[in-house]
Design an enzyme around this catalytic site. Sequence first.
Site, PDB file in Angstrom:
ATOM      1  N   HIS A   1      -6.129  -5.910  -2.315  1.00 28.33           N
ATOM      2  CA  HIS A   1      -6.918  -6.071  -1.084  1.00 28.33           C
ATOM      3  C   HIS A   1      -7.173  -7.547  -0.742  1.00 28.33           C
ATOM      4  O   HIS A   1      -8.049  -7.837   0.056  1.00 28.33           O
ATOM      5  CB  HIS A   1      -8.231  -5.294  -1.190  1.00 28.33           C
TER       6      HIS A   1
ATOM      7  N   ARG B   1       0.830  -1.211   0.000  1.00 27.74           N
ATOM      8  CA  ARG B   1       0.000   0.000   0.000  1.00 27.74           C
ATOM      9  C   ARG B   1       0.867   1.264   0.000  1.00 27.74           C
ATOM     10  O   ARG B   1       0.534   2.257  -0.658  1.00 27.74           O
ATOM     11  CB  ARG B   1      -0.908  -0.003   1.226  1.00 27.74           C
TER      12      ARG B   1
ATOM     13  N   ASN C   1      -3.397   8.608   4.943  1.00 24.61           N
ATOM     14  CA  ASN C   1      -2.176   8.013   5.504  1.00 24.61           C
ATOM     15  C   ASN C   1      -2.099   8.062   7.027  1.00 24.61           C
ATOM     16  O   ASN C   1      -1.479   7.190   7.635  1.00 24.61           O
ATOM     17  CB  ASN C   1      -0.934   8.727   4.942  1.00 24.61           C
TER      18      ASN C   1
ATOM     19  N   GLY D   1       3.683  10.880  -8.523  1.00 23.30           N
ATOM     20  CA  GLY D   1       4.595   9.900  -9.106  1.00 23.30           C
ATOM     21  C   GLY D   1       5.392   9.093  -8.090  1.00 23.30           C
ATOM     22  O   GLY D   1       5.452   9.425  -6.903  1.00 23.30           O
TER      23      GLY D   1
ATOM     24  N   ASP E   1      -9.598  -9.263   3.123  1.00 21.54           N
ATOM     25  CA  ASP E   1     -10.064 -10.547   2.587  1.00 21.54           C
ATOM     26  C   ASP E   1     -10.316 -11.454   3.793  1.00 21.54           C
ATOM     27  O   ASP E   1      -9.373 -12.066   4.313  1.00 21.54           O
ATOM     28  CB  ASP E   1      -9.001 -11.142   1.652  1.00 21.54           C
TER      29      ASP E   1
ATOM     30  N   HIS F   1       0.612   4.398  -2.524  1.00 24.21           N
ATOM     31  CA  HIS F   1       0.421   5.781  -2.074  1.00 24.21           C
ATOM     32  C   HIS F   1       1.574   6.685  -2.495  1.00 24.21           C
ATOM     33  O   HIS F   1       1.392   7.892  -2.634  1.00 24.21           O
ATOM     34  CB  HIS F   1       0.209   5.819  -0.558  1.00 24.21           C
ATOM     35  N   ASP F   2       2.764   6.114  -2.689  1.00 26.85           N
ATOM     36  CA  ASP F   2       3.861   6.904  -3.238  1.00 26.85           C
ATOM     37  C   ASP F   2       3.552   7.269  -4.690  1.00 26.85           C
ATOM     38  O   ASP F   2       3.560   8.430  -5.074  1.00 26.85           O
ATOM     39  CB  ASP F   2       5.178   6.104  -3.156  1.00 26.85           C
TER      40      ASP F   2
HETATM   41  C1  HEM Z   1      -9.124   1.557  -5.847  1.00 32.81           C
HETATM   42  C2  HEM Z   1      -8.981   2.446  -4.893  1.00 32.81           C
HETATM   43  C3  HEM Z   1      -8.529   2.100  -3.510  1.00 32.81           C
HETATM   44  C4  HEM Z   1      -9.119   2.490  -2.355  1.00 32.81           C
HETATM   45  C5  HEM Z   1     -10.342   3.371  -2.211  1.00 32.81           C
HETATM   46  C6  HEM Z   1      -8.387   1.892  -1.273  1.00 32.81           C
HETATM   47  C7  HEM Z   1      -8.662   2.079   0.072  1.00 32.81           C
HETATM   48  C8  HEM Z   1      -8.061   1.415   1.113  1.00 32.81           C
HETATM   49  C9  HEM Z   1      -8.409   1.562   2.502  1.00 32.81           C
HETATM   50  C10 HEM Z   1      -9.484   2.480   3.052  1.00 32.81           C
HETATM   51  C11 HEM Z   1      -7.620   0.716   3.221  1.00 32.81           C
HETATM   52  C12 HEM Z   1      -7.615   0.527   4.738  1.00 32.81           C
HETATM   53  C13 HEM Z   1      -6.646   1.503   5.365  1.00 32.81           C
HETATM   54  C14 HEM Z   1      -6.700   1.519   6.881  1.00 32.81           C
HETATM   55  O1  HEM Z   1      -7.776   1.413   7.446  1.00 32.81           O
HETATM   56  O2  HEM Z   1      -5.609   1.655   7.500  1.00 32.81           O
HETATM   57  C15 HEM Z   1      -6.754   0.054   2.282  1.00 32.81           C
HETATM   58  C16 HEM Z   1      -5.798  -0.868   2.620  1.00 32.81           C
HETATM   59  C17 HEM Z   1      -4.955  -1.469   1.718  1.00 32.81           C
HETATM   60  N1  HEM Z   1      -4.848  -1.175   0.372  1.00 32.81           N
HETATM   61 FE1  HEM Z   1      -6.116  -0.065  -0.702  1.00 32.81          FE
HETATM   62  N2  HEM Z   1      -7.355   1.161  -1.784  1.00 32.81           N
HETATM   63  C18 HEM Z   1      -7.389   1.257  -3.142  1.00 32.81           C
HETATM   64  C19 HEM Z   1      -6.484   0.693  -4.036  1.00 32.81           C
HETATM   65  C20 HEM Z   1      -5.396  -0.043  -3.659  1.00 32.81           C
HETATM   66  C21 HEM Z   1      -4.329  -0.445  -4.557  1.00 32.81           C
HETATM   67  C22 HEM Z   1      -4.234  -0.051  -6.014  1.00 32.81           C
HETATM   68  C23 HEM Z   1      -3.462  -1.201  -3.830  1.00 32.81           C
HETATM   69  C24 HEM Z   1      -2.186  -1.864  -4.265  1.00 32.81           C
HETATM   70  C25 HEM Z   1      -2.048  -2.460  -5.423  1.00 32.81           C
HETATM   71  C26 HEM Z   1      -3.987  -1.265  -2.481  1.00 32.81           C
HETATM   72  C27 HEM Z   1      -3.425  -1.980  -1.456  1.00 32.81           C
HETATM   73  C28 HEM Z   1      -3.895  -1.980  -0.147  1.00 32.81           C
HETATM   74  C29 HEM Z   1      -3.375  -2.868   0.878  1.00 32.81           C
HETATM   75  C30 HEM Z   1      -2.345  -3.969   0.676  1.00 32.81           C
HETATM   76  C31 HEM Z   1      -4.025  -2.524   2.066  1.00 32.81           C
HETATM   77  C32 HEM Z   1      -3.790  -3.111   3.473  1.00 32.81           C
HETATM   78  C33 HEM Z   1      -2.710  -2.297   4.176  1.00 32.81           C
HETATM   79  C34 HEM Z   1      -2.334  -2.760   5.567  1.00 32.81           C
HETATM   80  O3  HEM Z   1      -2.858  -3.741   6.082  1.00 32.81           O
HETATM   81  O4  HEM Z   1      -1.452  -2.103   6.171  1.00 32.81           O
HETATM   82  N3  HEM Z   1      -5.131  -0.527  -2.421  1.00 32.81           N
HETATM   83  N4  HEM Z   1      -7.043   0.497   1.004  1.00 32.81           N
END
Ligand code: HEM
Length: 324
Positions: free
Chosen positions: A191, A60, A92, A70, A244, A64-65
């Site tokens: 996710h 993630r 963040n 970029g 998941d 975010h970077d």
């Molecule tokens: C499509 C738009 C996306 C939205 C709206 C979104 C939103 C979020 C949110 C709200 C969380 C939970 C953060 C928290 O509560 O701390 C999350 C976690 C995460 N996101 Fe996304 N995300 C998106 C796309 C992506 C993409 C493109 C990736 C990587 C390819 C990604 C990888 C992850 C991962 C791995 C986590 C878990 C992080 C952790 O457990 O520390 N996400 N995301």
Amino acid sequence: MEHKPSILPLFFLVLLCSSVYCQLDYYFYDNTCPNLTQMVRYGVWSAIQSETRMAASLLRLHFHDCFVNGCEGSVLLDDSSVFKGEKNASPNRNSARGFEVIDDIKANVEKACPSTVSCADILTLAAREAVHLTGGAYWALPLGRRDGKTASESAANEQLPSPVESLQKITTKFTSKGLNAKDIVVLSGGHTIGFASCSTFKQRLFDFDGSSKPDPTLDSSLLQNLQSLCPNGDGSNSAIAPLDPVTPNKFDNVYFKNLISNSTVLQSDQALMGDSDTASMVNNYSKFPYLFSRDFGTSMVKMANIGVLTGQEGEIRKNCRVVN
Ligand code: HEM
Ligand SMILES: *[C@@H]1O[C@H](CO)[C@@H](O)[C@H](O)[C@H]1NC(C)=O
Ligand SMILES: *[C@@H]1O[C@H](CO)[C@@H](O)[C@H](O)[C@H]1NC(C)=O
Ligand SMILES: *[C@@H]1O[C@H](CO)[C@@H](O)[C@H](O)[C@H]1NC(C)=O
């Protein structure tokens, strides 16, 4: 005959790599830091040994970077006297993780190859190793990113997608980075590992869209679990739920099966089922794990190329948290 040094090699170097045309390449550090991949892999591996979730957090962090001006390491910068960085932007704050892991890897890399490898490349490689070490795909990465000299809290607030945004708005954000609907679907497959805090999905649990009812597209048994994890009215709750719920620590295609059974946590995830084009891609990835693996790597390389700095642009930071 006297041997004169030829300017020909220099000429080709300038031709290949003027700051405007310089490209990333697969062999970038082969001579200057040959053990780089091993060092990054070892750093990510040890971090995952102490905490499985770290794989998700690193993935993630790279996303975010790349999405904020970029892939130039801006997310890693602490606030400074000249800018407010991205760490405290709302997507963040209390949520972006993995900075210490990148610091440790960078420190090792600096010992072996001082002032050679950018923080942006280290983060890009770390994300790939994280996916692979949790059972996911592996892909070749062109390298040679340089580190930016600034970061922006407001840019992070504006450019990162939110879990309560519509698919249409999320699509606009991806399109502005050169990514398409397929990239959105396949990268959302990230996710399949990691966690989300209550605040990011609570709006679905009790009073969805002012209906005084939960989100009807949320499976009832998952709903019950999430409601007891995040009780109504408990505003300070910082509990986390797996993105998941079926295989939380395994990088597989189960996320897509969850979408079909209404069992994903974020509203922005479930929204992929509300559009017939994205839903049919979800269907495909739920059936064909190999297709998901292949396309995930392709889209990760695309994402890792967003707004990169090359050649003489930017710098090679010595410490990922501060500009040199
Ligand atoms: C499509 C738009 C996306 C939205 C709206 C979104 C939103 C979020 C949110 C709200 C969380 C939970 C953060 C928290 O509560 O701390 C999350 C976690 C995460 N996101 Fe996304 N995300 C998106 C796309 C992506 C993409 C493109 C990736 C990587 C390819 C990604 C990888 C992850 C991962 C791995 C986590 C878990 C992080 C952790 O457990 O520390 N996400 N995301
Ligand atoms: C490469 O890096 C790994 C991990 O840090 C280390 O164990 C190994 O000794 C290194 N190999 C060489 C040739 O430096
Ligand atoms: C998922 O939710 C949709 C919309 O409420 C519904 O039509 C569908 O039957 C649900 N699917 C499952 C497997 O529960
Ligand atoms: C589903 O996958 C097949 C190849 O396995 C491809 O031909 C088709 O276009 C895909 N459909 C969608 C909607 O992605």
